[in-house]
Scaffold this motif. Sequence first.
Motif, short mmCIF file in Angstrom:
data_model
loop_
_atom_site.label_atom_id
_atom_site.label_comp_id
_atom_site.label_asym_id
_atom_site.label_seq_id
_atom_site.Cartn_x
_atom_site.Cartn_y
_atom_site.Cartn_z
N LYS A 1 2.95 46.34 20.16
CA LYS A 1 2.23 47.21 20.67
C LYS A 1 3.13 48.00 22.03
CE LYS A 1 -2.28 45.59 19.46
NZ LYS A 1 -3.41 44.91 19.91
N LYS A 2 3.69 47.00 22.61
CA LYS A 2 4.44 47.35 23.84
C LYS A 2 5.70 48.54 23.74
CE LYS A 2 3.91 43.27 26.70
NZ LYS A 2 4.68 41.96 27.18
N ILE A 3 6.13 48.39 22.38
CA ILE A 3 7.24 49.14 22.03
C ILE A 3 6.60 50.53 21.87
CG2 ILE A 3 8.67 50.04 20.50
CD1 ILE A 3 9.71 46.62 20.35
N ALA A 4 5.53 50.38 21.18
CA ALA A 4 4.82 51.65 20.68
C ALA A 4 4.21 52.39 21.97
CB ALA A 4 3.64 51.37 19.79
N THR A 5 3.65 51.73 22.89
CA THR A 5 3.11 52.22 23.91
C THR A 5 4.31 52.85 25.01
OG1 THR A 5 1.45 50.69 23.99
CG2 THR A 5 1.85 51.75 26.18
N THR A 6 5.45 52.07 24.77
CA THR A 6 6.41 52.63 25.78
C THR A 6 7.21 54.08 25.20
OG1 THR A 6 7.22 50.43 26.24
CG2 THR A 6 8.99 52.30 26.66
N MET A 7 7.21 54.08 23.71
CA MET A 7 7.58 55.13 23.12
C MET A 7 6.82 56.34 23.13
SD MET A 7 9.23 53.67 19.63
CE MET A 7 9.63 55.36 19.02
N CYS A 8 5.30 56.19 23.23
CA CYS A 8 4.34 57.29 23.27
C CYS A 8 4.38 57.86 24.97
CB CYS A 8 2.95 56.61 23.14
SG CYS A 8 2.75 56.31 21.47
N ILE A 9 4.87 57.01 25.72
CA ILE A 9 4.86 57.53 27.13
C ILE A 9 6.20 58.15 27.40
CG2 ILE A 9 5.25 56.76 29.54
CD1 ILE A 9 3.08 54.43 28.80
N ALA A 10 7.44 57.39 26.94
CA ALA A 10 8.83 57.90 27.13
C ALA A 10 9.20 59.39 26.48
CB ALA A 10 9.79 56.76 26.92
N LEU A 11 8.70 59.23 25.20
CA LEU A 11 9.26 60.37 24.30
C LEU A 11 8.75 61.66 24.45
CD1 LEU A 11 9.75 58.68 21.00
CD2 LEU A 11 11.66 58.94 22.60
N PRO A 12 7.36 61.78 24.64
CA PRO A 12 6.87 63.12 25.15
C PRO A 12 7.41 63.60 26.40
CG PRO A 12 4.98 61.79 24.49
CD PRO A 12 6.38 60.69 24.64
N ALA A 13 7.77 62.65 27.33
CA ALA A 13 8.30 63.32 28.54
C ALA A 13 9.57 63.81 28.37
CB ALA A 13 8.49 61.98 29.70
N LEU A 14 10.41 63.59 27.24
CA LEU A 14 11.82 63.99 27.28
C LEU A 14 11.58 65.67 26.59
CD1 LEU A 14 13.36 61.08 25.31
CD2 LEU A 14 13.72 61.99 27.84
N ALA A 15 12.22 66.61 27.17
CA ALA A 15 12.09 67.79 26.42
C ALA A 15 12.92 67.82 25.12
CB ALA A 15 12.82 68.78 27.42
N HIS A 16 12.48 68.31 24.02
CA HIS A 16 13.07 68.15 22.69
C HIS A 16 13.45 69.69 22.40
CE1 HIS A 16 11.75 64.23 21.83
NE2 HIS A 16 10.39 64.39 22.47
N ALA A 17 14.88 69.73 22.58
CA ALA A 17 15.49 70.96 22.13
C ALA A 17 16.91 71.01 21.83
CB ALA A 17 15.20 72.00 23.56
N GLY A 18 17.15 69.97 21.26
CA GLY A 18 18.42 69.72 20.98
C GLY A 18 18.75 70.62 19.73
N GLU A 19 20.49 70.65 19.50
CA GLU A 19 20.76 71.56 18.44
C GLU A 19 21.84 70.95 17.64
OE1 GLU A 19 23.92 74.53 19.26
OE2 GLU A 19 23.25 74.17 21.36
N SER A 20 21.77 71.32 16.41
CA SER A 20 22.99 70.77 15.55
C SER A 20 23.89 71.74 14.98
CB SER A 20 22.10 70.03 14.33
OG SER A 20 21.77 71.18 13.47
#
Length: 167
Positions: free
Chosen positions: A5-24
Amino acid sequence: MNLVKKIATTMCIALPALAHAGESVVKWHDFNDYRDVRASNQTKSSYHKSVAASFEKHMAKLAEQLPKDYKLNVEITDLDLAGDVRYGGMDEIRVVKPIYFPRIKLNYSLTDNDGTVLSKDTDVELKDMGFMDKIKMGRDESFYYEKRLLTEWFGEQILPFLFLSFT
């Protein structure tokens, strides 16, 4: 269960804060040198273009999960598509059986917005010998098994590395 639950909560908080716009960027070798990229129902050159376009589009979709200005460079060094091309009357057809499993060999590097190499590896070999034993999710699409192989690799190797570097 508390840790999950702690890991899932951390991911839910941290990941949306990151701008997702990488490229390949996907680099190809000569398709004639790959183990099995034989066309079954179209010309060789148009089939190779179709394979490249499909894989590049899929890698671009995966790279959207990377933070802004991150770049995933992938060099496909060998490719063996699921199935095997056989003669079926007057035409050639790709027969997909469990013994003809997909294989991809690649080199990759992941760089951040400054061009610093965060992760890289050479001679990465992806294969799925039980590819037909898994439930096939979604609609039929070209190169489904190979794309699933790349998606699993991305989820197991690239995303966890990013999560660890941000915590």
